[in-house]
Scaffold this active site. Structure first.
Site, PDB file in Angstrom:
ATOM      1  N   ASP A 158     -27.266 -59.984 -41.336  1.00 22.42           N
ATOM      2  CA  ASP A 158     -26.441 -60.891 -41.791  1.00 22.42           C
ATOM      3  C   ASP A 158     -24.936 -60.430 -42.186  1.00 22.42           C
ATOM      4  O   ASP A 158     -24.577 -61.771 -42.048  1.00 22.42           O
ATOM      5  CB  ASP A 158     -26.999 -60.172 -42.747  1.00 22.42           C
ATOM      6  CG  ASP A 158     -28.389 -60.042 -43.663  1.00 22.42           C
ATOM      7  OD1 ASP A 158     -29.429 -61.184 -43.310  1.00 22.42           O
ATOM      8  OD2 ASP A 158     -29.041 -58.966 -43.382  1.00 22.42           O
ATOM      9  N   HIS A 186     -32.128 -57.297 -47.835  1.00 25.08           N
ATOM     10  CA  HIS A 186     -32.553 -58.776 -46.253  1.00 25.08           C
ATOM     11  C   HIS A 186     -33.072 -60.005 -47.177  1.00 25.08           C
ATOM     12  O   HIS A 186     -34.503 -59.815 -46.518  1.00 25.08           O
ATOM     13  CB  HIS A 186     -32.565 -58.357 -45.465  1.00 25.08           C
ATOM     14  CG  HIS A 186     -33.037 -59.396 -44.239  1.00 25.08           C
ATOM     15  ND1 HIS A 186     -31.580 -59.493 -43.265  1.00 25.08           N
ATOM     16  CD2 HIS A 186     -34.103 -59.280 -43.147  1.00 25.08           C
ATOM     17  CE1 HIS A 186     -32.148 -60.274 -42.881  1.00 25.08           C
ATOM     18  NE2 HIS A 186     -33.399 -59.846 -41.991  1.00 25.08           N
TER      19      HIS A 186
HETATM   20  P1  NAD Z   1     -43.560 -60.286 -32.824  1.00 23.37           P
HETATM   21  O1  NAD Z   1     -44.954 -61.269 -33.978  1.00 23.37           O
HETATM   22  O2  NAD Z   1     -43.096 -61.754 -31.903  1.00 23.37           O
HETATM   23  O3  NAD Z   1     -43.947 -58.690 -32.375  1.00 23.37           O
HETATM   24  C1  NAD Z   1     -44.520 -57.424 -33.545  1.00 23.37           C
HETATM   25  C2  NAD Z   1     -45.650 -57.382 -32.999  1.00 23.37           C
HETATM   26  O4  NAD Z   1     -45.722 -55.686 -33.536  1.00 23.37           O
HETATM   27  C3  NAD Z   1     -46.145 -57.490 -32.654  1.00 23.37           C
HETATM   28  O5  NAD Z   1     -46.605 -57.295 -30.598  1.00 23.37           O
HETATM   29  C4  NAD Z   1     -47.066 -57.061 -33.224  1.00 23.37           C
HETATM   30  O6  NAD Z   1     -48.207 -56.472 -32.031  1.00 23.37           O
HETATM   31  C5  NAD Z   1     -47.246 -55.432 -33.355  1.00 23.37           C
HETATM   32  N1  NAD Z   1     -47.412 -54.777 -34.555  1.00 23.37           N
HETATM   33  C6  NAD Z   1     -47.590 -54.688 -35.855  1.00 23.37           C
HETATM   34  N2  NAD Z   1     -48.321 -54.861 -36.298  1.00 23.37           N
HETATM   35  C7  NAD Z   1     -48.077 -52.857 -35.781  1.00 23.37           C
HETATM   36  C8  NAD Z   1     -48.011 -51.911 -35.464  1.00 23.37           C
HETATM   37  N3  NAD Z   1     -48.990 -51.168 -36.582  1.00 23.37           N
HETATM   38  N4  NAD Z   1     -47.906 -51.288 -34.829  1.00 23.37           N
HETATM   39  C9  NAD Z   1     -47.042 -51.060 -33.880  1.00 23.37           C
HETATM   40  N5  NAD Z   1     -47.107 -52.578 -33.314  1.00 23.37           N
HETATM   41  C10 NAD Z   1     -47.264 -53.165 -34.470  1.00 23.37           C
HETATM   42  O7  NAD Z   1     -42.335 -60.334 -34.436  1.00 23.37           O
HETATM   43  P2  NAD Z   1     -41.015 -59.879 -34.182  1.00 23.37           P
HETATM   44  O8  NAD Z   1     -40.125 -61.652 -34.209  1.00 23.37           O
HETATM   45  O9  NAD Z   1     -40.338 -59.838 -32.719  1.00 23.37           O
HETATM   46  O10 NAD Z   1     -39.916 -59.867 -35.872  1.00 23.37           O
HETATM   47  C11 NAD Z   1     -40.539 -58.043 -35.873  1.00 23.37           C
HETATM   48  C12 NAD Z   1     -40.885 -57.988 -36.973  1.00 23.37           C
HETATM   49  O11 NAD Z   1     -38.903 -58.083 -37.350  1.00 23.37           O
HETATM   50  C13 NAD Z   1     -40.843 -58.699 -38.513  1.00 23.37           C
HETATM   51  O12 NAD Z   1     -41.534 -58.123 -39.349  1.00 23.37           O
HETATM   52  C14 NAD Z   1     -39.751 -60.023 -38.877  1.00 23.37           C
HETATM   53  O13 NAD Z   1     -39.950 -60.287 -39.613  1.00 23.37           O
HETATM   54  C15 NAD Z   1     -38.593 -58.943 -38.808  1.00 23.37           C
HETATM   55  N6  NAD Z   1     -37.064 -58.847 -38.669  1.00 23.37           N
HETATM   56  C16 NAD Z   1     -36.413 -58.624 -39.186  1.00 23.37           C
HETATM   57  C17 NAD Z   1     -34.920 -58.875 -38.797  1.00 23.37           C
HETATM   58  C18 NAD Z   1     -33.547 -57.927 -40.132  1.00 23.37           C
HETATM   59  O14 NAD Z   1     -32.954 -58.417 -40.025  1.00 23.37           O
HETATM   60  N7  NAD Z   1     -34.637 -57.414 -40.113  1.00 23.37           N
HETATM   61  C19 NAD Z   1     -34.744 -59.879 -38.107  1.00 23.37           C
HETATM   62  C20 NAD Z   1     -35.468 -60.580 -37.445  1.00 23.37           C
HETATM   63  C21 NAD Z   1     -37.400 -59.772 -37.434  1.00 23.37           C
HETATM   64  C1  LMR Z   2     -34.226 -63.539 -39.982  1.00 26.10           C
HETATM   65  O1  LMR Z   2     -32.966 -63.426 -40.851  1.00 26.10           O
HETATM   66  O2  LMR Z   2     -34.123 -64.063 -39.448  1.00 26.10           O
HETATM   67  C2  LMR Z   2     -35.085 -62.584 -40.066  1.00 26.10           C
HETATM   68  O3  LMR Z   2     -35.656 -61.495 -40.749  1.00 26.10           O
HETATM   69  C3  LMR Z   2     -36.618 -63.487 -40.157  1.00 26.10           C
HETATM   70  C4  LMR Z   2     -36.944 -64.238 -41.257  1.00 26.10           C
HETATM   71  O4  LMR Z   2     -38.245 -63.755 -41.726  1.00 26.10           O
HETATM   72  O5  LMR Z   2     -35.790 -64.977 -41.541  1.00 26.10           O
END
Ligand code: NAD
Ligand code: LMR
Length: 321
Positions: A158, A186
């Site tokens: 962010d 967030h």
């Molecule tokens: P994705 O679906 O591509 O990957 C998630 C992975 O987690 C998958 O491979 C899945 O099998 C695995 N998974 C699910 N449950 C699990 C468990 N119990 N143990 C281990 N692995 C497990 O998703 P992504 O795009 O990599 O995003 C992951 C997370 O990050 C999401 O919740 C997304 O919303 C979040 N995110 C947060 C931010 C932030 O700024 N905080 C930014 C982007 C994404």
């Molecule tokens: C982001 O900010 O890009 C991530 O938290 C993914 C989402 O769900 O917005």
């Protein structure tokens, strides 16, 4: 030479596919440090993790000491220096991050219980899976052995977004933008604060309407905007922000940083929420900068983001022993 144990959960997912290569090609640690990387994902993802393992090996990274792929959290977490908790469901079009709350709460509670058994007080845990701040709170409550300050949630994405959007508006270099505070969650209620932001060489003069009708909503909704265009949630930029997050924990920073940390009542925010405050970070420890003025036009917005976190906390209360 020191070897760091770095665990990444959700290792077969989109963010991890950027993050792993970023960390191994230019580790956010001392030049002489080596890395044991432990990649955790669920059983159904192990075949994909095998392909990833081969790709990592094919890069011949000098930093890499050892590589483990596993579906066993105990193996992945034992004696970790960092656990980057990415593994969780991402949202898709039309969802809010908080829509994931109960599904992902289960994951974070069960992993926290294992962390508490097999990690030491030195383990640093960065929560990325959404809703990141409330998942971080679940992690905190279920890991009495881990110091509060070792658990942080990702807000750097962010802050990076806010700096970049402002830099474009002012035709300024991004590194000249300092003190970009992000308050709160967030989520779409977060409050990027231009009133405390500075560019040392010049006065920032922006119209109230641009700040409130363009800048703040743009930063708040950037994650959704990316999902709209990509059909997937942000991945490379999230990985880059995780890298930056580790970097400032390791090397400190001369700027104000944004990480979600446990509130102890600073700025009259309720205690026991994972909240993004303005922070200084030195020698691996952060301190909340507690003397900033909050512009009147932001007070109600900061209240809203606090209220959202209080509501999320209420929803997950059975996960907070
Ligand atoms: P994705 O679906 O591509 O990957 C998630 C992975 O987690 C998958 O491979 C899945 O099998 C695995 N998974 C699910 N449950 C699990 C468990 N119990 N143990 C281990 N692995 C497990 O998703 P992504 O795009 O990599 O995003 C992951 C997370 O990050 C999401 O919740 C997304 O919303 C979040 N995110 C947060 C931010 C932030 O700024 N905080 C930014 C982007 C994404
Ligand atoms: C982001 O900010 O890009 C991530 O938290 C993914 C989402 O769900 O917005």
């Amino acid at each position: 030479m020191v070897t760091k144990n770095i665990t990444i959960t959700g290792a077969a997912g989109n963010i991890a596919y950027s993050l792993i290569f970023r960390i191994l090609s230019n580790p956010p640690f001392k030049d002489t440090d080596k890395i044991n990387i432990r990649l955790l994902d669920i059983s159904q993802s192990q075949k994909s993790l095998m392909g990833l393992k081969y790709e990592i090996e094919d890069c011949a990274f000098e930093s890499l000491e050892n590589l483990l792929i596993t579906d066993d959290p105990e193996l992945a977490f034992t004696d970790a220096d960092y656990i980057l908790m990415v593994g969780a469901k991402p949202r898709s079009k039309g969802m809010e991050r908080s829509d994931l709350i109960l599904d992902n709460a289960e994951i974070f509670r069960s992993q926290a219980q294992i962390v508490n058994e097999v990690c030491s007080k030195k383990t640093k845990i960065v929560i990325v899976g959404n809703p990141a701040n409330t998942n971080a709170l679940i992690m905190n409550y279920n890991t009495p052995k881990i110091p509060n300050e070792n658990i942080t949630s990702l807000m750097k994405l962010d802050q990076n977004r806010a700096k970049s959007i402002l830099a474009t508006k002012l035709d300024e270099r991004v590194e000249n933008i300092k003190n970009m505070v992000i308050w709160g969650n967030h989520s779409t209620t977060q409050v990027p604060d231009l009133y405390n932001c500075v560019i040392p060489s010049k006065e920032i003069s922006l119209e109230h309407s641009w700040i409130h009708d363009t800048f703040i909503p743009r930063v708040q909704k950037r994650g959704g905007e990316i999902i709209e265009f990509r059909g997937l949630s942000s991945a490379a930029s999230a990985a880059s922000a995780i890298y930056d997050h580790i970097y400032v924990l390791e090397f400190g920073s001369d700027d104000c940083e944004a990480l979600g940390v446990l509130s102890t009542g600073e700025y009259n925010i309720s205690p026991d929420l994972m909240f993004s405050f303005p922070l200084t970070i030195n020698d691996g420890t952060f301190t909340v900068i507690d003397n900033l003025d909050i512009n009147d036009s932001l007070t109600a917005l900061i209240k809203q983001t606090e209220e959202e976190l209080l509501k999320e906390r209420e929803i997950v209360k059975k996960y907070l022993p």
